[in-house]
Design an enzyme around this catalytic site. Sequence first.
Site: not given
Ligand code: ZN
Length: 213
Positions: A99-100, A102
């Site tokens: 996910c960009e 986290h």
């Molecule tokens: Zn995330």
Amino acid sequence: MVEAVAVQIDGQVGARWRPRITHEPAPVDLVKAEKAAADMLAALGLPIDSEDMFETPRRLVHAYAEMLTPPEFDSTTFSNAAGYDELVVVSDIPVSSLCEHHLLPFTGVAHVGYLPGDRILGLSKFARTVEFFARRAQTQERLTVEIAEHLMDRLEPLGAGVVIEAEHTCMSLRGARADGARTVTAALHGRLRDDPKTRAEFLSLTRDRAGAR
Ligand code: ZN
């Protein structure tokens, strides 16, 4: 959306395409990344000078570089000589991406389908297409849209659809700690979007899969 870089390979027109992606990554600088990783881990209070963690910045950087580097892309297509005119659906394709927001993994499955026009896609290329768009910093929404748009551009089918179900570790391991929550996204084009019967057939195939788990 898609641009061809070499269109004549072994007599096959359009054998190799380089899909245009939303954020084209810059070259990786491993040395700089390792130093920055060491600084970050030390600032987080980790004993990176210890024997056990001495190599951790290097391992971390290599792991991320691998997860963020898309594989070579080859989306060979074939003529639909037999005139196949029913849905083609490849389901339960494993998906893992970062996910960009986290840079934590999200993992799950993709169901990819299309209604052929003049060209058909080699079956192994569905998983490769998913991997190509997944191996980068992504959102599940964009990943879903990019795969569906790529199929539309590359195959010019009568319709295409992508459903992705995934669990986001940024939501299960931290923050909301919503362990087991699954996010479902869908992108439908052409007849899979506009023709109620085809749409229902595609979605029932993917829902049946979800129910079976
Ligand atoms: Zn995330």
